[in-house]
Design a protein around this motif. Structure first.
Motif, short mmCIF file in Angstrom:
data_model
loop_
_atom_site.label_atom_id
_atom_site.label_comp_id
_atom_site.label_asym_id
_atom_site.label_seq_id
_atom_site.Cartn_x
_atom_site.Cartn_y
_atom_site.Cartn_z
N PRO A 53 0.82 -1.22 0.00
CA PRO A 53 0.00 0.00 0.00
C PRO A 53 0.85 1.27 0.00
N ALA A 54 1.99 1.24 0.67
CA ALA A 54 2.86 2.41 0.72
C ALA A 54 3.41 2.72 -0.68
N MET A 55 3.83 1.70 -1.40
CA MET A 55 4.35 1.92 -2.76
C MET A 55 3.25 2.42 -3.70
N VAL A 56 2.05 1.87 -3.56
CA VAL A 56 0.93 2.32 -4.39
C VAL A 56 0.67 3.80 -4.13
N GLU A 57 0.72 4.20 -2.89
CA GLU A 57 0.49 5.60 -2.54
C GLU A 57 1.59 6.50 -3.11
N ILE A 58 2.83 6.06 -3.05
CA ILE A 58 3.95 6.82 -3.61
C ILE A 58 3.77 6.98 -5.12
N ILE A 59 3.37 5.91 -5.79
CA ILE A 59 3.15 5.98 -7.23
C ILE A 59 2.01 6.94 -7.56
N LYS A 60 0.91 6.82 -6.82
CA LYS A 60 -0.22 7.73 -7.05
C LYS A 60 0.18 9.18 -6.83
N GLN A 61 0.95 9.44 -5.79
CA GLN A 61 1.39 10.80 -5.50
C GLN A 61 2.29 11.32 -6.62
N GLY A 62 3.17 10.47 -7.11
CA GLY A 62 4.04 10.86 -8.22
C GLY A 62 3.25 11.18 -9.47
N GLN A 63 2.24 10.36 -9.76
CA GLN A 63 1.39 10.62 -10.93
C GLN A 63 0.64 11.94 -10.76
N GLU A 64 0.17 12.20 -9.58
CA GLU A 64 -0.54 13.46 -9.30
C GLU A 64 0.40 14.65 -9.44
N ASP A 65 1.62 14.51 -8.93
CA ASP A 65 2.61 15.60 -9.05
C ASP A 65 2.89 15.90 -10.53
N ILE A 66 3.07 14.86 -11.33
CA ILE A 66 3.34 15.06 -12.76
C ILE A 66 2.15 15.74 -13.42
N LYS A 67 0.96 15.28 -13.09
CA LYS A 67 -0.26 15.87 -13.65
C LYS A 67 -0.36 17.35 -13.33
N ASN A 68 0.09 17.74 -12.14
CA ASN A 68 0.01 19.13 -11.69
C ASN A 68 1.26 19.94 -12.04
N GLY A 69 2.12 19.39 -12.88
CA GLY A 69 3.30 20.13 -13.33
C GLY A 69 4.41 20.22 -12.31
N LYS A 70 4.41 19.36 -11.33
CA LYS A 70 5.44 19.40 -10.29
C LYS A 70 6.62 18.49 -10.59
N GLY A 71 6.59 17.85 -11.74
CA GLY A 71 7.69 16.96 -12.09
C GLY A 71 8.95 17.73 -12.45
N VAL A 72 10.07 17.07 -12.36
CA VAL A 72 11.36 17.67 -12.69
C VAL A 72 11.94 16.90 -13.87
N VAL A 73 12.34 17.62 -14.91
CA VAL A 73 12.95 16.98 -16.07
C VAL A 73 14.41 16.68 -15.74
N VAL A 74 14.79 15.43 -15.96
CA VAL A 74 16.16 15.00 -15.71
C VAL A 74 16.68 14.39 -17.00
N GLU A 75 17.84 14.84 -17.44
CA GLU A 75 18.45 14.28 -18.64
C GLU A 75 18.90 12.86 -18.34
N LEU A 76 18.72 11.99 -19.31
CA LEU A 76 19.04 10.58 -19.13
C LEU A 76 20.48 10.37 -18.65
N GLU A 77 21.42 11.07 -19.25
CA GLU A 77 22.83 10.87 -18.86
C GLU A 77 23.10 11.36 -17.43
N ASP A 78 22.26 12.26 -16.91
CA ASP A 78 22.44 12.72 -15.53
C ASP A 78 22.05 11.71 -14.48
N LEU A 79 21.33 10.67 -14.90
CA LEU A 79 20.92 9.64 -13.94
C LEU A 79 22.10 8.82 -13.43
N TRP A 80 23.18 8.79 -14.19
CA TRP A 80 24.34 7.99 -13.80
C TRP A 80 25.50 8.82 -13.28
N LYS A 81 25.23 10.05 -12.93
CA LYS A 81 26.31 10.92 -12.39
C LYS A 81 26.34 10.83 -10.89
#
Length: 81
Positions: A53-81
């Protein structure tokens, strides 16, 4: 192992026996089986994550954040820095 599983095993090994002398067909069979295993593992991982249930809630919150424009764009190559 159930009788249905034993029957399926018999069918699988019988089919492999038929194509075992054709290297190309065996390669195709191995490729198909690897794809099936990969899909099964992905389904298992999804089921495991969704069972929390905790993971489901985290996923739902993330989806809501993205829907509301609260997401952060991260360049793919920056994920491995």
């Amino acid at each position: 192992m159930t009788s249905a599983q034993l029957q399926l095993n018999s069918e699988l090994f019988g089919a492999l026996q038929v194509i075992s002398e054709d290297e190309d067909l065996m390669r195709k069979a191995v490729k198909a089986l690897k794809r099936i295993v990969k899909n099964k593992q992905a389904m298992d991982e999804t089921e495991y994550i969704m069972s929390s249930p905790a993971m489901v809630e985290i996923i739902k919150q993330g989806q809501e954040d993205i829907k509301n424009g609260k997401g952060v764009v991260v360049e793919l190559e920056d994920l491995w820095k």
